[in-house]
Design a protein around this motif. Structure first.
Motif: not given
Length: 241
Positions: A70-99
């Motif tokens: 997750l990323a915070y400023g005044s509030q937490v951004g709307g594109d948080t990646l939760g722990l569930q459902p499980f995501k593989g390494k590629t999905q996680i990295k793609e999500h991070i770069m799109s935040m």
């Protein structure tokens, strides 16, 4: 002292491994990135690349490490990646770069609160729990930040704190981190790359300590584990601006 660690890494004095020896135990990690105005678009992008690269060292699978972001400023951004459902390494990295860069004040408290709730609601019952918090300056509400850090530690969450730049508060970092070896100070966000091997090593050590606890006490021991290196209550004195 922390600058000496970075200098030693740059000179090759400290040797740490990448992606080895960190397997074998369930561990849930939530990375809490600083998306406040002070980090700038370039600094936020740098954090995304850093966290994405750090995750390369993890054994990401349903029986080992699981990652939330997750990323915070005044509030937490709307594109948080939760722990569930499980995501593989590629999905996680793609999500991070799109935040997206959330911007606003340095509201560390809301970032820790959301990460703590994610670990409580979505974390695996027998998994060790970790939070890595990035900040570029003193939080906009220090008392709330210390309270949220205390509550997270009371839940058995180990907190690593990364201060990026001269405006981060050493006193606040001490309050955030679970122990003296769990806080890191770098001169600026551009220096994150130099920190990567040492932070990876510390995360790995925590990972393997959790594995040793599980082997000795059984998997149920991890769920309620406390870190005794911190104070038993939050402190609000001696805060530096």
């Amino acid at each position: 002292m922390y600058m000496l660690y970075v200098l030693a890494l740059l000179l090759g004095v400290i040797h740490v491994s990448h992606g080895t020896g960190c397997n074998g135990v369930a561990a849930d990690f939530v990375f809490v990135m600083d998306g406040s105005d002070g980090v700038t678009d370039l600094g936020f992008a740098k954090q995304k690349f850093f966290v994405s690269g750090l995750i390369e060292n993890f054994d990401v699978n349903p029986n080992s490490s699981n990652i939330g972001i997750l990323a915070y400023g005044s509030q937490v951004g709307g594109d948080t990646l939760g722990l569930q459902p499980f995501k593989g390494k590629t999905q996680i990295k793609e999500h991070i770069m799109s935040m997206e860069y959330p911007k606003g004040d340095t509201n560390i408290a809301v970032g820790i609160d959301d990460a703590r709730e994610m670990l409580k609601q979505q974390g695996r019952p027998t998994a060790a729990k970790y939070m890595v918090v990035f900040t570029d300056k003193l939080s906009s509400s220090p008392m709330h930040t210390y309270t949220q850090a205390f509550l997270a530690k009371a839940d058995g969450i180990k907190i690593f704190a990364v201060g990026m730049g001269p405006d981060s508060s050493n006193e606040e970092m001490k309050m955030l981190a679970s122990g003296p070896n769990d806080m890191f100070a770098i001169p600026d966000i551009a220096s994150l790359d130099a920190l990567s091997p040492y932070l990876s090593d510390q995360l790995c050590k925590g990972y393997m300590n959790a594995y040793a606890d599980m082997q000795q006490h059984g998997p149920g021991h991890l769920a309620g584990r406390r870190d005794n290196s911190t104070s038993t209550q939050p402190k609000y004195n001696n805060m530096q601006p």
